[in-house]
Design an enzyme around this catalytic site. Structure first.
Site, PDB file in Angstrom:
ATOM      1  N   CYS A 327     -28.265   1.296 -44.301  1.00  0.00           N
ATOM      2  CA  CYS A 327     -29.072   2.321 -44.913  1.00  0.00           C
ATOM      3  C   CYS A 327     -30.605   2.266 -44.295  1.00  0.00           C
ATOM      4  O   CYS A 327     -31.528   2.676 -44.608  1.00  0.00           O
ATOM      5  CB  CYS A 327     -29.036   2.365 -46.382  1.00  0.00           C
ATOM      6  SG  CYS A 327     -29.649   0.670 -46.872  1.00  0.00           S
ATOM      7  N   GLU A 361     -29.069   6.692 -42.198  1.00  0.00           N
ATOM      8  CA  GLU A 361     -27.747   5.966 -42.430  1.00  0.00           C
ATOM      9  C   GLU A 361     -27.169   5.822 -41.029  1.00  0.00           C
ATOM     10  O   GLU A 361     -27.039   6.894 -40.460  1.00  0.00           O
ATOM     11  CB  GLU A 361     -27.019   6.610 -43.285  1.00  0.00           C
ATOM     12  CG  GLU A 361     -25.968   5.611 -43.996  1.00  0.00           C
ATOM     13  CD  GLU A 361     -26.494   5.202 -45.435  1.00  0.00           C
ATOM     14  OE1 GLU A 361     -26.037   4.376 -46.163  1.00  0.00           O
ATOM     15  OE2 GLU A 361     -27.595   5.733 -45.581  1.00  0.00           O
TER      16      GLU A 361
END
Length: 371
Positions: A327, A361
């Site tokens: 992330c 991401e």
């Protein structure tokens, strides 16, 4: 992210710019061309939280700008919220504003919704909640069920939690043609963009499809990736530290009738110590066989924004294959500076979980260099 940044008509160009920046960041590692998975430009967030700002008997949902954290910005429209959240916001605000018992010292409102149609509203207070509150809150819940029939409501204050309905929602995701059910608990971590999350799971499963042996997973959460990935491995050892996530993962394994996964409540640092033989943990005694008897050839990691710590990076270098979901591309790049000394990036993907922000991401599949 300020809502003024939400410009659906510019979404494609904004995504292209973001992807170009990530490609530049990753260029030192010579990855293959990235698969890019866009988000819906609107109605993509399955959870949201707002402070409540009182002005006499009136109240508003508000957010605060990072550069001006003391000035509230009233939120009258929330286009990035999923359809259920958008449908609930204004009726909930109107009901709260008209009800002195429910609005008194109300501090924050949180929404959690699913593609399966479940919804959960949490009202957080700076006062104890008495039976009078629960009576009014149940009337509110019934009123909102005209909009969202499977809605539950929770009241929270210091050392108090009153549950009307459930303290979880049920999500259903279709992955590789199969439906998987997930119980998602209030205030536990869940992926905020459910449709992009499905793309992430399917990408990870496609990478796992040709791999053999057993899988070690770190940071498994509620089993979001674990459960579909289990179909591609003989055995899975999945680790997670948060108690509520471990509980949820075990319930989700049972619901989906997955029987080749063992959930172990250990941190990534503790798993590293166990894998290196530095410490023994009583929790590992729950395994049906000793840790050394598993054929662990692949590791799957989905760490927090800080990425993998130095010792864990060295531990995962011992695996033939590494599937890494990140992330934070910047901490991913830091980890890759070590991992790419022993492994090669075979596949690379970007998943736009957070449109209109700098966040992206990323997913990489790494395989160990041939001697």
């Amino acid at each position: 992210m300020p809502l003024s940044a939400v410009k659906p008509e510019q979404y494609t160009s904004l995504l292209e710019g973001k992807a170009a920046r990530i490609n530049e960041l990753m260029s030192d590692f010579c990855p293959p061309p990235a698969q890019i998975y866009p988000s819906s430009p609107t109605a993509y967030r399955m959870r949201a939280e707002f402070r409540i700002w009182h002005d006499g008997d009136a109240l508003d949902y508000v957010m605060f700008r990072r550069e001006d954290p003391r000035t509230p910005v009233a939120i009258h429209d929330f286009p990035i919220g999923c359809e259920t959240i958008q449908a609930l916001m204004l009726p909930l605000r109107a009901y709260l504003q008209a009800n002195p018992e429910l609005r008194r010292k109300l501090f924050q409102v949180e929404f959690l919704a699913t593609l399966a149609g479940d919804a959960l509203v949490t009202l957080i207070y700076h006062r104890p909640l008495q039976d009078a509150w629960e009576t009014q809150a149940e009337a509110l819940r019934q009123a909102l069920q005209a909009i969202s029939p499977k809605l539950s409501l929770i009241g929270r204050s210091r050392k108090q939690k009153r549950i009307l309905g459930n303290d979880w929602v049920r999500e259903i995701l279709t992955v590789e043609g199969r439906e998987y059910q997930y119980q998602q608990y209030e205030q536990a971590f869940t992926q905020p963009n459910a449709r992009v999350n499905t793309h992430m799971i399917e990408w990870a499963c496609a990478r796992a499809a040709k791999l053999e042996g057993d899988l070690l997973e770190l940071y498994c959460g509620n089993g979001n990736f674990t459960i579909p990935l289990a179909a591609h491995f003989d055995q899975v050892l999945a680790t997670e530290l948060a108690k509520i996530s471990v509980r949820s993962a075990r319930e989700n394994l049972s619901t989906n009738e997955v029987d080749n996964v063992q959930i172990i409540r250990l941190s990534a640092e503790e798993v590293t110590q166990a894998m290196n033989g530095e410490r023994q943990f009583r929790r590992l005694a729950e395994l049906p066989r000793s840790l050394g008897d598993y054929d662990l050839r692949t590791v799957f990691v989905d760490p927090p924004r800080a990425g993998l710590d130095e010792q864990t990076v060295k531990m995962v270098q011992g695996f033939e294959s590494i599937i890494y979901i990140s992330c934070n591309p910047y901490t991913l790049a830091g980890n890759l500076r070590v991992l790419c000394t022993t492994h090669t990036i075979e596949r690379f993907a970007m998943f736009d979980q957070f449109p209109y922000t700098d966040h992206m991401e990323c997913g990489v599949l790494l395989t160990r260099h041939m001697n």
